[in-house]
Design a protein around this motif. Structure first.
Motif, short mmCIF file in Angstrom:
data_model
loop_
_atom_site.label_atom_id
_atom_site.label_comp_id
_atom_site.label_asym_id
_atom_site.label_seq_id
_atom_site.Cartn_x
_atom_site.Cartn_y
_atom_site.Cartn_z
N ASP A 1 -6.93 21.25 -14.68
CA ASP A 1 -8.39 21.14 -14.61
C ASP A 1 -8.99 21.80 -15.86
OD1 ASP A 1 -9.84 23.82 -14.05
OD2 ASP A 1 -8.21 23.90 -12.59
N PRO A 2 -10.19 21.40 -16.28
CA PRO A 2 -10.74 21.89 -17.55
C PRO A 2 -10.82 23.40 -17.66
CG PRO A 2 -12.03 20.04 -16.76
CD PRO A 2 -11.07 20.38 -15.66
N LEU A 3 -11.17 24.09 -16.58
CA LEU A 3 -11.28 25.54 -16.64
C LEU A 3 -9.92 26.19 -16.91
CD1 LEU A 3 -13.65 26.14 -13.58
CD2 LEU A 3 -14.26 26.19 -16.01
N MET A 4 -8.89 25.69 -16.25
CA MET A 4 -7.55 26.26 -16.43
C MET A 4 -6.99 25.93 -17.81
SD MET A 4 -6.44 28.31 -14.17
CE MET A 4 -4.82 28.38 -14.94
N LEU A 5 -7.25 24.74 -18.30
CA LEU A 5 -6.75 24.39 -19.63
C LEU A 5 -7.33 25.33 -20.69
CD1 LEU A 5 -6.69 20.48 -19.64
CD2 LEU A 5 -4.75 22.05 -19.50
N VAL A 6 -8.61 25.61 -20.59
CA VAL A 6 -9.23 26.54 -21.54
C VAL A 6 -8.61 27.93 -21.40
CG1 VAL A 6 -11.37 27.76 -22.11
CG2 VAL A 6 -11.41 25.29 -21.70
N ALA A 7 -8.45 28.39 -20.15
CA ALA A 7 -7.88 29.72 -19.92
C ALA A 7 -6.43 29.81 -20.41
CB ALA A 7 -7.95 30.04 -18.43
N SER A 8 -5.74 28.68 -20.44
CA SER A 8 -4.34 28.65 -20.86
C SER A 8 -4.17 28.43 -22.36
CB SER A 8 -3.59 27.55 -20.10
OG SER A 8 -3.67 27.74 -18.71
N GLY A 9 -5.28 28.28 -23.06
CA GLY A 9 -5.22 28.07 -24.50
C GLY A 9 -4.81 26.67 -24.90
N ALA A 10 -4.97 25.71 -24.00
CA ALA A 10 -4.58 24.33 -24.29
C ALA A 10 -5.52 23.70 -25.31
CB ALA A 10 -4.57 23.51 -23.01
N THR A 11 -5.01 22.73 -26.04
CA THR A 11 -5.82 22.03 -27.04
C THR A 11 -6.10 20.58 -26.66
OG1 THR A 11 -3.83 21.42 -28.29
CG2 THR A 11 -4.94 23.48 -28.90
N HIS A 12 -5.53 20.12 -25.55
CA HIS A 12 -5.75 18.76 -25.09
C HIS A 12 -6.68 18.75 -23.88
CE1 HIS A 12 -1.96 18.35 -27.37
NE2 HIS A 12 -2.41 17.13 -27.64
N SER A 13 -7.29 17.61 -23.64
CA SER A 13 -8.23 17.47 -22.53
C SER A 13 -7.49 17.17 -21.23
CB SER A 13 -9.19 16.31 -22.81
OG SER A 13 -8.51 15.07 -22.75
N THR A 14 -8.22 17.34 -20.14
CA THR A 14 -7.66 17.01 -18.83
C THR A 14 -7.18 15.57 -18.79
OG1 THR A 14 -9.00 18.64 -17.63
CG2 THR A 14 -8.22 16.73 -16.38
N ARG A 15 -7.99 14.67 -19.29
CA ARG A 15 -7.61 13.26 -19.23
C ARG A 15 -6.34 12.99 -20.02
NH1 ARG A 15 -11.72 8.10 -19.76
NH2 ARG A 15 -10.15 6.49 -19.31
N GLU A 16 -6.19 13.62 -21.19
CA GLU A 16 -4.99 13.42 -22.00
C GLU A 16 -3.75 13.96 -21.29
OE1 GLU A 16 -6.70 13.70 -26.56
OE2 GLU A 16 -6.47 15.53 -25.39
N VAL A 17 -3.88 15.15 -20.72
CA VAL A 17 -2.75 15.78 -20.03
C VAL A 17 -2.35 14.96 -18.80
CG1 VAL A 17 -2.04 17.78 -18.66
CG2 VAL A 17 -3.19 18.11 -20.86
N VAL A 18 -3.34 14.55 -18.01
CA VAL A 18 -3.05 13.79 -16.80
C VAL A 18 -2.43 12.44 -17.13
CG1 VAL A 18 -4.09 12.62 -14.82
CG2 VAL A 18 -4.76 14.97 -15.38
#
Length: 302
Positions: free
Chosen positions: A72-89
């Protein structure tokens, strides 16, 4: 397969067999590393994720879980991810789907929905609206990619799970939902302190495919609490325990043999419907549990 038919088909299987789910996905992919977001490996190490799913299927899993626990977008930001939710899913579901296609077996894909960044019942720095929006983005992406099941897992705050389920029902009302909570060390309670009876009352309104637990403190605690769970619901159970609590070096104490033999006690008592593994478990655990489970009947769900 249409969403309505997926629920019917799973129930048909549960009339005859304990269904095997996979082992840990994200934790297996990253091991002891803490410098990467495991969900992004679906993009950067796509073939490795495919092979992880395929190894689970070959070990006996008939439900595999997408690598989207933190997506989810909040967790991706907290995890330091550089890709969007849609890309990851998109990459994560594609990897699962490719593994299913390679296996040529009947396998269901469960879209993992984690607990997000905050327990909303206690949080003072996030609103329920913001949490709902984050879940909505993830669930819309999972639905767009056509997952068979929504797996709302590692529930630490039942209100988070309710919000996620409300979005699931709004976005894809026919897709079956599994609820899976984290247990306290104290018998009969979730890690939040909520009783198992109240947990069941809270989620029954969503008519879930199954209700149960994952991760927690290991398999013995989980099997003991399954005996309490079945007092309060006639629905299929979901059981996905960790391999115990890791030591300071990240080593898990429960071997595949111990994991399986403790689950056998639950199978003998008729407590198991869907069973897999969480942190510390691998395809070796899946294979061991699958071999054991074929000798037992699933929970008698009425």
């Amino acid at each position: 397969m249409e969403r309505e038919n997926i629920r019917e088909r799973i129930h048909e299987l549960l009339d005859r067999h304990i269904i095997i789910s996979d082992a840990a996905v994200g934790p297996t992919l990253v091991g002891q590393r803490r410098d990467i977001c495991p969900d992004e490996l679906s993009i950067s190490e796509y073939e490795r994720v495919v092979e992880l799913h395929l190894s689970a299927i070959n070990a006996g899993a008939r439900i595999i879980t997408t690598n989207t626990f933190l997506a989810d977008p909040l967790m991706l930001v907290a995890s330091g991810a550089t890709h969007s939710t849609r890309e990851v899913v998109s990459a994560s579901v594609a990897a699962a789907r490719e593994a299913v296609a390679k296996s040529e077996k009947e396998v269901f894909i469960a879209g993992s929905i984690g607990p997000s960044v905050r327990n909303i019942s206690l949080a003072t720095d996030i609103t329920e609206e913001a949490l709902r929006e984050a879940y909505s983005v993830l669930i819309e992406a999972l639905a767009r990619e056509g997952v068979d099941i929504f797996l709302i897992e590692s529930i630490t705050d039942v209100r988070n799970a309710e919000i996620a389920a409300e979005e699931c029902r709004k976005i894809s009302p026919a897709t079956p939902i599994i609820f899976s909570a984290v247990l306290s060390k104290i018998g009969g309670l979730l890690i939040s302190g909520r009783t198992i009876e109240r947990y069941v009352e809270d989620v029954e309104k969503f008519e879930p495919l199954a209700i149960g637990f994952n991760c927690s403190t290991g398999v013995k605690s989980m099997t003991d609490n399954l005996a309490l769970l079945v007092r309060y619901t006639q629905r299929p159970t979901y059981c996905s325990p960790s391999a115990g609590i890791p030591d300071g070096k990240g080593r898990y104490p429960e071997t595949a043999k111990k994991h399986t033999e403790t689950l056998r006690t639950a199978a003998e008592r008729g407590l198991l419907s869907i069973v897999g593994g969480c942190c510390g478990t691998t395809a070796d655990y899946t294979r061991s549990v699958a071999q054991m489970a074929r000798h037992y009947k699933p929970r008698n769900n009425k």
